[in-house]
Design an enzyme around this catalytic site. Structure first.
Site, PDB file in Angstrom:
ATOM      1  N   ASN A   1     -26.973 -71.322 -25.192  1.00 42.35           N
ATOM      2  CA  ASN A   1     -28.396 -71.381 -24.894  1.00 42.35           C
ATOM      3  C   ASN A   1     -28.666 -71.463 -23.390  1.00 42.35           C
ATOM      4  O   ASN A   1     -29.500 -70.731 -22.841  1.00 42.35           O
ATOM      5  CB  ASN A   1     -29.042 -72.565 -25.617  1.00 42.35           C
TER       6      ASN A   1
ATOM      7  N   HIS B   1     -22.953 -68.725 -32.099  1.00 42.06           N
ATOM      8  CA  HIS B   1     -23.042 -68.432 -30.665  1.00 42.06           C
ATOM      9  C   HIS B   1     -22.701 -66.964 -30.422  1.00 42.06           C
ATOM     10  O   HIS B   1     -21.826 -66.641 -29.616  1.00 42.06           O
ATOM     11  CB  HIS B   1     -22.088 -69.328 -29.869  1.00 42.06           C
TER      12      HIS B   1
END
Length: 510
Positions: A494, A448
């Site tokens: 996301n 991430h």
């Protein structure tokens, strides 16, 4: 530039409004109908283990998680759709408190009331879509697996967490949500829906949108302070594509690399590579990711996944540590198959796990350009857990996970005792120092990556882009992707990246 999560969303929205858009992607350009079925699976391991479709990943991007660990694969999507094609399909929003933090840092127009409408606009939530803080009819379907579809580890986490006093929360994306929740998943009918599917495909045939794959952007071309184009390497030759405005959306690894090759970055480092300095900015500094520690669960065959397409995770627990600086700073996840931390997991079908993720990280790493050659990847030193505040919270998280692992609903799944399978971890529980040493040598990341081109107040020392994502000291150049996040949000990245691109599609005239 870059047809990943942010680039696909931004290009599609801009083209739909009549802007002329050239979308350049270093990886392959596959239409939705051409995407290999391995990447449609609910379980990302199907695609990751099939080397016939491996061109959808950057296999040469590596990073060191802590200062004591060697570099390993840092999984990044490659090709149209980017990481939304290869990730775990987790559609969790950050808590709105993250955007209060953004606003305090001088990111004007990114407060909770500014961003919530864009989270609503992007989604088609099949269960909660009619609520005012959710959406229906957007490009991204939001599905939650029903209980009958959960795996054995999912069920064990639910039972052990509820028994430990964590509350049930049916919607982890509800305002103020915490506790035990089913994951929101961006899929429809058990098949992945990427940003390429949801955003780009519906506008592929408009005349003002051109998508070009296998086009590696080397650098931005300037005339004075103004960005006027990009140098692109394709089919073995370099060409310059000109545009009125350049938007870099190559992600937390490659957007800063393009900027630095273009002369925008830390002056001393650029000069060391012979790059003319156009703007001295802290590009590449301050990188963050989510550290994750794993408790391995050796599963009896009766409780292992029965098909490679079984969903690897459906349940999470969001909670606040006792000693942390922020709420919702920990996330516990069930892994029916241990594939979350791709470079550190065990993809065997009988290898389950509980994972604990440090959702609020303070440690910051560094992304450094090592060559002016655009085919050479930058060096990434994440330096996770280098801040003591992170170690103390993750220690608490690990000890909580071990306690949950002792619940009867977990024990009945196991082929071997937890202590036997996780001996180094259990030995490290003897003291904080021993546990710190264990975590520094074993902690993984969640892939991430954020914050290598940080947004903030223009006069702040760590700012690269302003609140409209314009690169300071330049004209006609923006960065729109997770690299501009001031810090890694308290959620998978996301959905937040999609929100950012949605919002910036309305702010391109700022």
């Amino acid at each position: 530039m870059g047809a990943g999560t942010a680039g696909s969303v931004l290009a599609a929205r801009a083209a739909a409004r009549g802007r002329r858009v050239l979308l350049l992607e270093a990886g392959p350009d596959r239409r939705s109908a051409e995407l290999p079925e391995a990447w449609r699976s609910p379980n990302p391991m199907v695609g990751l283990s099939d080397r016939t479709v491996s061109d959808m990943l950057w296999w040469d991007v590596t990073s060191s998680r802590t200062d004591g660990q060697p570099p390993r694969l840092y999984a990044r999507g490659r090709g149209v759709g980017g990481s939304s094609v290869v990730n775990g399909q987790i559609a969790i929003r950050p808590p709105m408190e993250d955007f209060e933090d953004w606003s305090r840092l001088g990111c004007e127009g990114w407060a909770p009331h500014d961003v919530l409408p864009y989270f609503v606009r992007l989604e088609d939530d099949e269960e909660f879509g009619d609520l005012p803080y959710h959406g229906r009819g957007g490009p991204t379907p939001i599905h939650r697996a029903p209980e009958r579809a959960w795996g054995a580890v999912d069920r064990a986490l639910v039972e052990s967490a509820l028994a430990a006093g964590f509350p049930w929360e049916a919607d982890v994306n509800a305002p103020g949500a915490f506790g035990v929740s089913p994951y929101p998943i961006n899929s429809r009918g058990g098949r992945r829906v990427s940003v390429s599917d949801g955003y780009l495909e519906p506008v592929r045939d408009v005349e003002n949108l051109t998508v070009r794959g296998d086009a590696l952007v080397d650098k931005v071309v300037f005339e004075g302070r103004r960005a006027v184009g990009v140098r692109v390497v394709a089919d073995g030759r370099a060409v310059v594509e000109h545009a009125d405005e350049i938007v870099l959306s190559a992600g937390a690894v490659h957007s800063p690399a393009v900027l630095m090759r273009s002369g925008v970055g830390p002056a001393r480092r650029l000069r060391a590579l012979g790059i003319e300095v156009r703007q001295d900015l802290p590009v590449g500094l301050g990188m963050q990711d989510h550290p994750i520690a794993l408790l391995s669960l050796p599963l009896l065959s009766a409780h292992a996944i029965s098909s490679p397409h079984d969903r690897h995770t459906n349940i999470c627990v969001r909670w606040s540590s006792d000693g942390g600086t922020h709420t919702n700073d920990l996330l516990l996840i069930a892994l029916n198959q241990d594939v979350w931390a791709m470079a550190a997991g065990d993809p065997g079908t009988r290898a389950g796990a509980f994972g604990v993720i440090l959702n609020k990280a303070h440690s910051r790493g560094d992304l450094t350009l090592v060559s002016t050659d655009p085919t050479v990847q930058p060096r990434i030193d994440e330096r996770m857990l280098s801040d003591e505040r992170d170690l103390s919270v993750l220690r608490e998280g690990v000890r909580t996970v071990v306690e949950l692992g002792g619940h009867d609903d977990v024990s009945r799944l196991l082929s071997h005792p937890l202590r036997e399978t996780n001996q180094p971890l259990f030995e490290a529980l003897s003291s904080d120092r021993a546990l710190d040493d264990y975590l520094l040598s074993t902690v993984a990341d969640a892939q991430h990556g954020t914050s290598t081109c940080r947004m903030g107040a223009p006069d702040a020392a760590d700012t690269v882009v302003d609140s409209s994502c314009r690169v300071l000291g330049t004209e006609g150049l923006r960065v729109v992707d997770a690299s501009v996040f001031p810090s890694v949000p308290r959620a998978n990245t996301n959905l937040a990246t999609m929100m950012m691109a949605e919002r910036m599609s309305d702010r391109l005239d700022d």
